[in-house]
Design an enzyme around this catalytic site. Structure first.
Site, mmCIF file in Angstrom:
data_model
loop_
_atom_site.group_PDB
_atom_site.id
_atom_site.type_symbol
_atom_site.label_atom_id
_atom_site.label_comp_id
_atom_site.label_asym_id
_atom_site.label_seq_id
_atom_site.Cartn_x
_atom_site.Cartn_y
_atom_site.Cartn_z
ATOM 1 N N SER A 1 0.472 -1.207 0.350
ATOM 2 C CA SER A 1 0.578 -0.421 -0.054
ATOM 3 C C SER A 1 1.183 0.999 -0.050
ATOM 4 C CB SER A 1 -0.708 -0.336 1.505
ATOM 5 O OG SER A 1 0.027 0.582 2.319
ATOM 6 N N ASP B 1 -1.371 -1.671 -3.742
ATOM 7 C CA ASP B 1 -2.302 -1.486 -3.220
ATOM 8 C C ASP B 1 -3.019 -0.348 -3.289
ATOM 9 O OD1 ASP B 1 -4.956 -3.089 -2.402
ATOM 10 O OD2 ASP B 1 -3.891 -2.915 -0.365
ATOM 11 N N HIS B 2 -4.513 0.215 -3.753
ATOM 12 C CA HIS B 2 -4.396 1.185 -3.528
ATOM 13 C C HIS B 2 -4.512 2.525 -3.846
ATOM 14 C CE1 HIS B 2 -8.560 -0.337 -1.485
ATOM 15 N NE2 HIS B 2 -7.894 -0.409 -0.436
ATOM 16 N N ASP C 1 -7.130 2.637 -7.494
ATOM 17 C CA ASP C 1 -8.627 3.162 -7.182
ATOM 18 C C ASP C 1 -8.571 4.513 -6.424
ATOM 19 O OD1 ASP C 1 -10.279 3.419 -5.108
ATOM 20 O OD2 ASP C 1 -9.680 2.607 -3.182
ATOM 21 N N HIS D 1 -12.919 -3.047 5.344
ATOM 22 C CA HIS D 1 -11.716 -2.655 5.851
ATOM 23 C C HIS D 1 -11.782 -2.683 7.103
ATOM 24 C CE1 HIS D 1 -10.647 -0.886 1.421
ATOM 25 N NE2 HIS D 1 -9.538 -2.314 1.299
ATOM 26 N N HIS E 1 -11.770 -6.899 -1.538
ATOM 27 C CA HIS E 1 -10.720 -5.986 -0.630
ATOM 28 C C HIS E 1 -12.275 -5.842 0.395
ATOM 29 C CE1 HIS E 1 -8.305 -3.794 -2.770
ATOM 30 N NE2 HIS E 1 -8.502 -4.433 -3.803
ATOM 31 N N ASN F 1 -8.298 -9.992 -0.810
ATOM 32 C CA ASN F 1 -6.726 -9.568 -0.195
ATOM 33 C C ASN F 1 -7.618 -8.923 0.924
ATOM 34 O OD1 ASN F 1 -6.920 -8.199 -2.883
ATOM 35 N ND2 ASN F 1 -7.311 -6.367 -2.401
ATOM 36 N N ASP G 1 -5.449 -8.368 5.124
ATOM 37 C CA ASP G 1 -3.984 -8.068 5.563
ATOM 38 C C ASP G 1 -4.858 -7.594 6.963
ATOM 39 O OD1 ASP G 1 -2.434 -5.965 6.516
ATOM 40 O OD2 ASP G 1 -3.343 -4.148 5.626
ATOM 41 N N SER G 2 -5.544 -7.190 7.851
ATOM 42 C CA SER G 2 -5.837 -6.891 9.354
ATOM 43 C C SER G 2 -6.157 -8.215 10.114
ATOM 44 C CB SER G 2 -7.784 -6.589 9.073
ATOM 45 O OG SER G 2 -7.489 -5.694 8.374
HETATM 46 P P1 13P Z 1 -8.630 -6.228 5.432
HETATM 47 O O1 13P Z 1 -8.709 -4.838 6.323
HETATM 48 O O2 13P Z 1 -9.642 -7.163 5.436
HETATM 49 O O3 13P Z 1 -7.256 -7.411 5.750
HETATM 50 O O4 13P Z 1 -8.784 -6.021 3.504
HETATM 51 C C1 13P Z 1 -7.629 -6.065 3.198
HETATM 52 C C2 13P Z 1 -7.691 -5.192 1.408
HETATM 53 O O5 13P Z 1 -8.901 -5.119 1.341
HETATM 54 C C3 13P Z 1 -6.109 -4.749 1.399
HETATM 55 O O6 13P Z 1 -6.564 -3.770 -0.075
HETATM 56 O O1 G3H Z 2 -6.889 -2.264 2.325
HETATM 57 C C1 G3H Z 2 -5.642 -1.563 3.031
HETATM 58 C C2 G3H Z 2 -4.341 -2.203 3.120
HETATM 59 O O2 G3H Z 2 -4.994 -3.154 4.371
HETATM 60 C C3 G3H Z 2 -3.964 -1.825 3.275
HETATM 61 O O3 G3H Z 2 -3.433 -0.260 4.503
HETATM 62 O O4 G3H Z 2 -3.044 1.618 4.261
HETATM 63 O O5 G3H Z 2 -2.853 1.048 5.952
HETATM 64 O O6 G3H Z 2 -1.299 0.333 4.742
HETATM 65 P P1 G3H Z 2 -2.409 0.874 4.887
HETATM 66 ZN ZN ZN Z 3 -8.143 -2.529 -0.448
#
Ligand code: 13P
Ligand code: G3H
Ligand code: ZN
Length: 311
Positions: A50, A82-83, A104, A180, A211, A254, A256-257
């Site tokens: 990101s 990403d984004h 995005d 997210h 996502h 996707n 991340d969390s």
């Molecule tokens: P989560 O926050 O659900 O992990 O989504 C991550 C994401 O969409 C990254 O682009």
């Molecule tokens: O969707 C976003 C990703 O989880 C990245 O998160 O912008 O905190 O790095 P971030």
């Molecule tokens: Zn995302």
């Protein structure tokens, strides 16, 4: 094998009724943890960066570490932005060796989203790089993504064909109720599978992206509740819903969390049990292992892409 684009991965995933995991990377331990899981499960991987990750780690470090991961693992790995929120950011990633970028522009009007996306597609395709775009807006808060519930909106299936044709984009992220961050649903979890189905009909064979797809798996709940600090009560997308989406047009999911929560809960637990330790390897090692465990869990139980690296 060099870094690859997601084209071949998505084609096979679409036909095979599974999805590729796109995992966010911010440091070496996270990259190594994910790639170890990919090796153990023989899964193709998308590692995504990101703009927050770029600021934190400097893209050159992340790019070089991902290149090292390709060399060390031999797996098909795609390096994805990403984004990306501007043409300039996407261009910079294309120039720095990414094989895939997301533009995005979903906060803009439909016409403006098309215009910005089209420009990115032209530059990226000229350089052999694929492009993901977004139509509709997910709710949720992360570093660079901050959309309130009232500003979020489901994707309108009536718009997708025109969007894809006019932009030439290679995959499309849609909003069907995921969001997210760690807290996704106040009431019962609900995804708009009717929208996904409609989109699938309008775009046969075309890869759709989901996502906001962390699920807070059952096996981690106890650890998160005990050591998760402000994370107790985190509620993700039920895994069976993600599995269902993966059998439909969704080819990229996707996550991340979930990785963040696994890492943080593991480190908190470590310090509770070993308050006097101070060598970073002592707590980053278990954190890296926690990343491997959660990613293996996703590859097998959520995405269904285990064993698909070379098949
Ligand atoms: P989560 O926050 O659900 O992990 O989504 C991550 C994401 O969409 C990254 O682009
Ligand atoms: O969707 C976003 C990703 O989880 C990245 O998160 O912008 O905190 O790095 P971030
Ligand atoms: Zn995302």
């Amino acid at each position: 094998m060099p870094l690859v684009t997601s084209t071949e991965m998505f084609k096979k995933a679409y036909e095979g009724g599974y999805a590729i995991g796109a995992f966010n990377v911010n440091n070496m331990e996270i990259i190594q943890g994910i790639v170890e899981a990919g090796k153990l499960e023989q899964a193709p991987l998308i590692l995504q960066v990101s703009s927050g990750a770029r600021k934190y780690a400097n893209p050159i470090y992340l790019t070089k570490m991902v290149e090292a991961a390709v060399e060390e693992s031999g797996l098909p790995i795609c390096l994805h932005l990403d984004h990306g929120d501007t043409y300039e950011l996407c261009k910079d990633c294309v120039d720095k060796g990414f094989t895939s970028v997301m533009i995005d522009a979903s906060k803009h009007s439909f016409e403006e989203n098309i215009k910005i996306t089209r420009n990115v597609v032209e530059y990226a395709h000229d350089h052999g790089v694929v492009v993901e775009a977004e139509l509709g807006r997910l709710a949720g808060v992360e570093d660079a993504v901050n959309v309130s519930e009232k500003d979020s909106s489901y994707t309108d299936p009536d718009q997708v064909q025109e969007f894809v044709t006019r932009t030439g984009v290679d995959s499309l992220a849609i909003a069907i109720g995921t969001s997210h961050g760690a807290y996704k649903f106040k009431g019962e979890p609900k995804l708009r599978f009717d929208i996904l189905e409609e989109v699938g009909k309008r775009l046969p064979g075309f890869p759709i992206v989901l996502h906001g797809a962390s699920s807070v798996p059952q096996y981690l709940t106890e650890q998160i509740n005990e050591y998760g600090g402000d994370m107790p009560g985190a509620r993700g997308v039920p895994e069976e819903m993600l599995r269902q989406a993966a059998t439909m047009a969704v080819c990229k999911i996707n996550i991340d969390s979930d990785i963040r929560m696994a890492v943080t809960a593991t480190i908190r637990k470590y310090f509770k049990e070993n308050p006097s330790h101070f060598d970073p390897r002592q707590y980053l090692g278990p954190a890296r292992q926690a990343v491997t465990d959660i990613v293996r869990h996703k590859l097998v139980n959520v995405l269904g892409c285990n064993g698909k690296a070379f098949n």
